[in-house]
Scaffold this motif. Structure first.
Motif, PDB file in Angstrom:
ATOM      1  N   VAL A 116     -13.873 -11.835  50.927  1.00 58.55           N
ATOM      2  CA  VAL A 116     -13.729 -13.344  50.565  1.00 58.55           C
ATOM      3  C   VAL A 116     -13.051 -13.534  49.489  1.00 58.55           C
ATOM      4  O   VAL A 116     -13.475 -12.898  48.362  1.00 58.55           O
ATOM      5  CB  VAL A 116     -15.095 -13.975  50.572  1.00 58.55           C
ATOM      6  N   ILE A 117     -12.029 -14.383  49.329  1.00 55.57           N
ATOM      7  CA  ILE A 117     -11.237 -14.704  47.853  1.00 55.57           C
ATOM      8  C   ILE A 117     -12.171 -15.745  47.310  1.00 55.57           C
ATOM      9  O   ILE A 117     -12.484 -16.795  47.862  1.00 55.57           O
ATOM     10  CB  ILE A 117      -9.887 -15.244  48.419  1.00 55.57           C
ATOM     11  N   ARG A 118     -12.780 -15.520  46.095  1.00 52.11           N
ATOM     12  CA  ARG A 118     -13.498 -16.228  45.576  1.00 52.11           C
ATOM     13  C   ARG A 118     -12.972 -17.181  44.270  1.00 52.11           C
ATOM     14  O   ARG A 118     -12.560 -16.563  43.434  1.00 52.11           O
ATOM     15  CB  ARG A 118     -14.806 -15.427  44.868  1.00 52.11           C
ATOM     16  N   LEU A 119     -12.437 -18.630  44.687  1.00 51.87           N
ATOM     17  CA  LEU A 119     -11.926 -19.316  43.704  1.00 51.87           C
ATOM     18  C   LEU A 119     -12.718 -19.974  42.883  1.00 51.87           C
ATOM     19  O   LEU A 119     -11.912 -20.619  41.767  1.00 51.87           O
ATOM     20  CB  LEU A 119     -11.011 -20.279  44.570  1.00 51.87           C
ATOM     21  N   GLY A 120     -13.929 -19.855  42.813  1.00 48.10           N
ATOM     22  CA  GLY A 120     -14.774 -20.910  41.683  1.00 48.10           C
ATOM     23  C   GLY A 120     -15.777 -20.048  41.234  1.00 48.10           C
ATOM     24  O   GLY A 120     -16.433 -20.637  40.118  1.00 48.10           O
ATOM     25  N   THR A 121     -15.751 -18.654  41.233  1.00 45.61           N
ATOM     26  CA  THR A 121     -17.001 -18.021  40.860  1.00 45.61           C
ATOM     27  C   THR A 121     -17.131 -17.950  39.387  1.00 45.61           C
ATOM     28  O   THR A 121     -16.125 -17.665  38.588  1.00 45.61           O
ATOM     29  CB  THR A 121     -17.003 -16.480  41.461  1.00 45.61           C
ATOM     30  N   GLY A 122     -18.320 -18.139  38.878  1.00 46.19           N
ATOM     31  CA  GLY A 122     -18.562 -18.151  37.371  1.00 46.19           C
ATOM     32  C   GLY A 122     -18.979 -16.810  36.823  1.00 46.19           C
ATOM     33  O   GLY A 122     -20.090 -16.404  36.258  1.00 46.19           O
ATOM     34  N   GLU A 123     -18.097 -15.893  36.989  1.00 45.25           N
ATOM     35  CA  GLU A 123     -18.464 -14.281  36.944  1.00 45.25           C
ATOM     36  C   GLU A 123     -17.193 -13.721  36.454  1.00 45.25           C
ATOM     37  O   GLU A 123     -16.018 -14.010  37.312  1.00 45.25           O
ATOM     38  CB  GLU A 123     -19.109 -13.681  37.866  1.00 45.25           C
ATOM     39  N   LEU A 124     -17.150 -12.720  35.788  1.00 50.48           N
ATOM     40  CA  LEU A 124     -15.914 -11.771  35.689  1.00 50.48           C
ATOM     41  C   LEU A 124     -15.619 -11.043  36.690  1.00 50.48           C
ATOM     42  O   LEU A 124     -16.728 -10.410  37.239  1.00 50.48           O
ATOM     43  CB  LEU A 124     -16.260 -10.889  33.990  1.00 50.48           C
ATOM     44  N   SER A 125     -14.422 -10.698  36.844  1.00 50.75           N
ATOM     45  CA  SER A 125     -14.073  -9.635  37.774  1.00 50.75           C
ATOM     46  C   SER A 125     -14.365  -8.046  37.288  1.00 50.75           C
ATOM     47  O   SER A 125     -14.497  -8.077  35.997  1.00 50.75           O
ATOM     48  CB  SER A 125     -12.634  -9.648  37.829  1.00 50.75           C
ATOM     49  N   PRO A 126     -14.989  -7.351  38.272  1.00 52.41           N
ATOM     50  CA  PRO A 126     -15.482  -5.981  37.992  1.00 52.41           C
ATOM     51  C   PRO A 126     -14.540  -5.183  37.363  1.00 52.41           C
ATOM     52  O   PRO A 126     -14.606  -4.497  36.390  1.00 52.41           O
ATOM     53  CB  PRO A 126     -15.758  -5.450  39.315  1.00 52.41           C
TER      54      PRO A 126
ATOM     55  N   GLU B 297      -4.616 -11.081  40.749  1.00 54.67           N
ATOM     56  CA  GLU B 297      -3.561 -12.239  40.912  1.00 54.67           C
ATOM     57  C   GLU B 297      -3.175 -12.295  42.443  1.00 54.67           C
ATOM     58  O   GLU B 297      -2.709 -13.507  42.789  1.00 54.67           O
ATOM     59  CB  GLU B 297      -2.075 -11.173  40.302  1.00 54.67           C
ATOM     60  N   LYS B 298      -3.222 -11.185  43.331  1.00 56.25           N
ATOM     61  CA  LYS B 298      -2.910 -11.184  44.622  1.00 56.25           C
ATOM     62  C   LYS B 298      -3.944 -12.189  45.329  1.00 56.25           C
ATOM     63  O   LYS B 298      -3.440 -13.148  46.007  1.00 56.25           O
ATOM     64  CB  LYS B 298      -3.079  -9.931  45.258  1.00 56.25           C
ATOM     65  N   GLU B 299      -5.213 -12.130  45.084  1.00 59.43           N
ATOM     66  CA  GLU B 299      -6.069 -13.047  45.650  1.00 59.43           C
ATOM     67  C   GLU B 299      -5.790 -14.454  45.084  1.00 59.43           C
ATOM     68  O   GLU B 299      -5.978 -15.566  45.945  1.00 59.43           O
ATOM     69  CB  GLU B 299      -7.360 -12.451  45.186  1.00 59.43           C
ATOM     70  N   LEU B 300      -5.884 -14.617  43.822  1.00 57.32           N
ATOM     71  CA  LEU B 300      -5.536 -16.199  43.530  1.00 57.32           C
ATOM     72  C   LEU B 300      -4.270 -16.539  44.019  1.00 57.32           C
ATOM     73  O   LEU B 300      -4.254 -17.737  44.311  1.00 57.32           O
ATOM     74  CB  LEU B 300      -5.341 -15.960  41.737  1.00 57.32           C
ATOM     75  N   ARG B 301      -3.077 -15.936  44.083  1.00 58.86           N
ATOM     76  CA  ARG B 301      -2.022 -16.655  44.856  1.00 58.86           C
ATOM     77  C   ARG B 301      -2.373 -17.052  46.219  1.00 58.86           C
ATOM     78  O   ARG B 301      -1.883 -17.843  46.590  1.00 58.86           O
ATOM     79  CB  ARG B 301      -0.944 -15.503  44.915  1.00 58.86           C
ATOM     80  N   LYS B 302      -2.998 -16.042  46.976  1.00 60.95           N
ATOM     81  CA  LYS B 302      -3.182 -16.404  48.447  1.00 60.95           C
ATOM     82  C   LYS B 302      -4.080 -17.145  48.413  1.00 60.95           C
ATOM     83  O   LYS B 302      -4.249 -18.214  49.319  1.00 60.95           O
ATOM     84  CB  LYS B 302      -3.747 -15.009  49.021  1.00 60.95           C
ATOM     85  N   GLY B 303      -5.435 -17.573  47.524  1.00 64.21           N
ATOM     86  CA  GLY B 303      -6.054 -18.462  47.793  1.00 64.21           C
ATOM     87  C   GLY B 303      -5.830 -19.592  47.460  1.00 64.21           C
ATOM     88  O   GLY B 303      -5.923 -20.795  48.150  1.00 64.21           O
ATOM     89  N   MET B 304      -5.034 -19.776  46.482  1.00 67.94           N
ATOM     90  CA  MET B 304      -4.363 -21.303  46.148  1.00 67.94           C
ATOM     91  C   MET B 304      -3.387 -21.792  47.147  1.00 67.94           C
ATOM     92  O   MET B 304      -3.428 -22.806  47.494  1.00 67.94           O
ATOM     93  CB  MET B 304      -3.536 -21.252  44.842  1.00 67.94           C
ATOM     94  N   GLU B 305      -2.782 -20.767  47.768  1.00 65.46           N
ATOM     95  CA  GLU B 305      -1.905 -21.359  48.782  1.00 65.46           C
ATOM     96  C   GLU B 305      -2.613 -21.742  50.120  1.00 65.46           C
ATOM     97  O   GLU B 305      -2.370 -22.711  50.853  1.00 65.46           O
ATOM     98  CB  GLU B 305      -0.678 -20.209  49.461  1.00 65.46           C
ATOM     99  N   MET B 306      -3.908 -21.159  50.407  1.00 67.04           N
ATOM    100  CA  MET B 306      -4.412 -21.648  51.437  1.00 67.04           C
ATOM    101  C   MET B 306      -5.324 -22.699  51.067  1.00 67.04           C
ATOM    102  O   MET B 306      -5.505 -23.707  51.973  1.00 67.04           O
ATOM    103  CB  MET B 306      -5.569 -20.326  51.893  1.00 67.04           C
ATOM    104  N   LEU B 307      -5.660 -23.098  50.000  1.00 70.25           N
ATOM    105  CA  LEU B 307      -6.083 -24.111  49.413  1.00 70.25           C
ATOM    106  C   LEU B 307      -5.201 -25.520  49.776  1.00 70.25           C
ATOM    107  O   LEU B 307      -5.597 -26.539  50.454  1.00 70.25           O
ATOM    108  CB  LEU B 307      -6.698 -24.346  48.056  1.00 70.25           C
ATOM    109  N   TYR B 308      -4.078 -25.131  49.463  1.00 67.61           N
ATOM    110  CA  TYR B 308      -2.911 -26.213  49.584  1.00 67.61           C
ATOM    111  C   TYR B 308      -2.576 -26.469  50.954  1.00 67.61           C
ATOM    112  O   TYR B 308      -2.503 -27.586  51.416  1.00 67.61           O
ATOM    113  CB  TYR B 308      -1.589 -25.555  48.909  1.00 67.61           C
ATOM    114  N   ARG B 309      -2.635 -25.458  51.747  1.00 70.10           N
ATOM    115  CA  ARG B 309      -2.493 -25.825  53.380  1.00 70.10           C
ATOM    116  C   ARG B 309      -3.712 -26.396  53.811  1.00 70.10           C
ATOM    117  O   ARG B 309      -3.500 -27.120  54.811  1.00 70.10           O
ATOM    118  CB  ARG B 309      -2.267 -24.514  53.980  1.00 70.10           C
ATOM    119  N   GLU B 310      -4.898 -26.617  53.285  1.00 64.38           N
ATOM    120  CA  GLU B 310      -5.997 -27.305  53.829  1.00 64.38           C
ATOM    121  C   GLU B 310      -6.140 -28.668  53.372  1.00 64.38           C
ATOM    122  O   GLU B 310      -7.075 -29.214  54.008  1.00 64.38           O
ATOM    123  CB  GLU B 310      -7.308 -26.363  53.599  1.00 64.38           C
TER     124      GLU B 310
END
Length: 471
Positions: free
Chosen positions: A120-130, A457-470
């Motif tokens: 899952v691409i997590r666009l709102g998580t209040g946690e640092l990336s591993p 970076e890849k996940e943020l780009r993909k996630g934001m594009e999918m958010l835009y499409r929805e």
């Protein structure tokens, strides 16, 4: 038939007969479909009046274990055994619904569930990336820690005295002067809030907070009978506070630096004004300061630095900077408050992990912590810049936002009310997890809490594009 009810027992004769009949069914003596003897004959063999027997039979019919057929004969019901099995099991749903802690909102439950899914691409998580956690450095530092039997045992409920002294030294840069006696080490900031709720507030108390608040997405106060009240910017006045407070016990919860979820930062003048207002109104303050180290520019001193009367309860933590898994935070407050929450903490968990405390003390004392935070801020600033590029690419005409001053979040406001449960579910089906505004402010359909701290970076780009499409 040799069994008869005991007239010396406190149970009624009918209740004893009912229990005996249930045992006959459970043991298989009366399998499903068994025809019971005529009531007159059965009453005689049991040594009771027919009316007493009839009372027991009627109750078992109501429970579905017995049934009557044409001609008034009574039989063991076909599904009697399954009904008995069901009756023997505790009604856990009834227990759950009557418990103190109420269930999270369904959206929050889904967020908690799907945050465990690595796909899952997590666009709102209040946690640092591993990838941002200093795994190798922490592993290396373990070899230099003075481990002994005591380290692997229970900690003091108030926390390691040497760690508390290290915290005293560390918070001086926030303008806070304190002593180890005024500090309690806790298992993260959320436990601090739970201890405050349990140890200091009575049911029905009022917790004043920002109109959009992290507290609405967790239940440290609500589950213990406290009421939350959101304040808009123009409601931080003595008149409004008196009006909503009435005669109730009240406390103010605030995140003055890098507020969650909005990312707002109070100026020093704003903090001073809020402190003076609360002092004049004799309103205690919880200052949650877990994000200050992630400010891209030097943050104004803590509100606690103004406190000379013990009015402010200060919360710090390393969960947002070093490791959420270490579960180490701290509360700085007046001695009676610390004694009280330490006692409650002892009752809850006998103290935070002694090993984790040793790690945090080592990092604070050696400078490892400040060096790590310095690198972390730079990485977060780079990620924030990427997120703003993506926002301008996809949402410049549809939404507005403030450039982040640090931390994890951008509070994105759409011009139209498009942030709905339906949108949340559509994105979730596409493996994109968002934090909608309605979990931070009731009925909000305009906001998203976007995080640039977790996804690659890849996940943020993909996630934001999918958010835009929805949308």
């Amino acid at each position: 038939m040799s069994w008869q009810p005991d007239r010396l027992l406190h149970l009624s004769l009918a209740a004893q007969i009912k229990d005996w009949m249930i045992r006959q069914i459970q043991s298989g003596e009366w399998p499903a479909g068994t025809k019971l003897p005529p009531q007159r004959k059965l009453a005689l063999s049991l040594g009771v009046n027919r009316s007493t027997l009839q009372e027991a039979v009627d109750e078992l019919k109501a429970d579905g274990l017995l049934s009557s057929r044409t001609g008034s004969a009574t039989f063991v019901a076909n599904d009697s055994w399954h009904l008995l099995v069901k009756q023997r099991l505790p009604n856990w749903q009834q227990y759950i619904e009557a418990s103190i802690h109420k269930s999270n909102d369904q959206t929050i439950q889904l967020i908690n569930e799907f945050e465990q899914d690595a796909s899952v691409i997590r666009l709102g998580t209040g946690e640092l990336s591993p990838s941002l956690l200093p795994v190798n450095e922490i592993q290396a530092s373990l070899g230099s820690l003075p481990l002994d039997g005591k380290t692997l045992g229970y900690s003091s409920p108030q926390g390691s005295e040497t760690l508390r002294q290290a915290i005293c030294d560390y918070v001086k840069k926030r303008g806070i002067t304190t002593t180890p006696e005024n500090i309690c080490v806790v298992s993260g900031g959320l436990q601090a809030l739970q201890l405050i709720a349990l140890g200091l507030l009575q049911p029905g108390s009022l917790v004043l907070q920002h109109e959009y608040s992290y507290l609405n997405s967790v239940r440290p106060f609500q589950s213990f009978g406290m009421n939350l009240h959101g304040l808009s910017a123009d409601q931080y006045t003595a008149e409004h506070i008196r009006k909503v407070r009435g005669r109730r016990q009240a406390i103010l919860y605030t995140i003055p630096t890098l507020h969650n979820p909005t990312g707002e930062c109070m100026t020093w003048e704003d903090k001073n004004a809020l402190y003076q207002l609360c002092a004049a109104e004799r309103l205690p303050v919880i200052e949650d300061d877990v994000y200050f180290e992630l400010s891209f520019e030097p943050a104004a001193p803590a509100m606690k630095s103004l406190d000379r009367s013990g009015q402010v309860i200060y919360i710090g933590s390393v969960s947002k900077t070093l490791s959420p898994g270490l579960r180490i935070g701290w509360v700085i407050a007046s001695a009676p408050v610390i004694q009280r929450i330490s006692d409650i903490k002892m009752q809850m968990d006998y103290g935070s992990s002694a090993l984790s405390q040793l790690v945090v003390e080592h990092w604070l004392r050696t400078g490892l912590y400040e060096n790590h935070v310095r690198r972390l801020r730079a990485e977060l600033q780079s990620r924030a810049e990427l997120m703003e590029i993506l926002l301008k690419q996809y949402f410049e005409s549809k939404a507005s936002w403030e450039s982040p001053q640090g931390g994890f979040y951008i509070w994105l406001r759409f011009h139209e009310p498009v942030i709905t449960k339906e949108l949340f579910m559509r994105l979730l089906k596409k493996k994109v997890l968002i934090h909608p505004g309605y979990i931070y402010g009731a009925q909000d359909a305009h906001h998203l809490r976007l995080s640039f701290a977790y996804g690659s970076e890849k996940e943020l780009r993909k996630g934001m594009e999918m958010l835009y499409r929805e949308i």
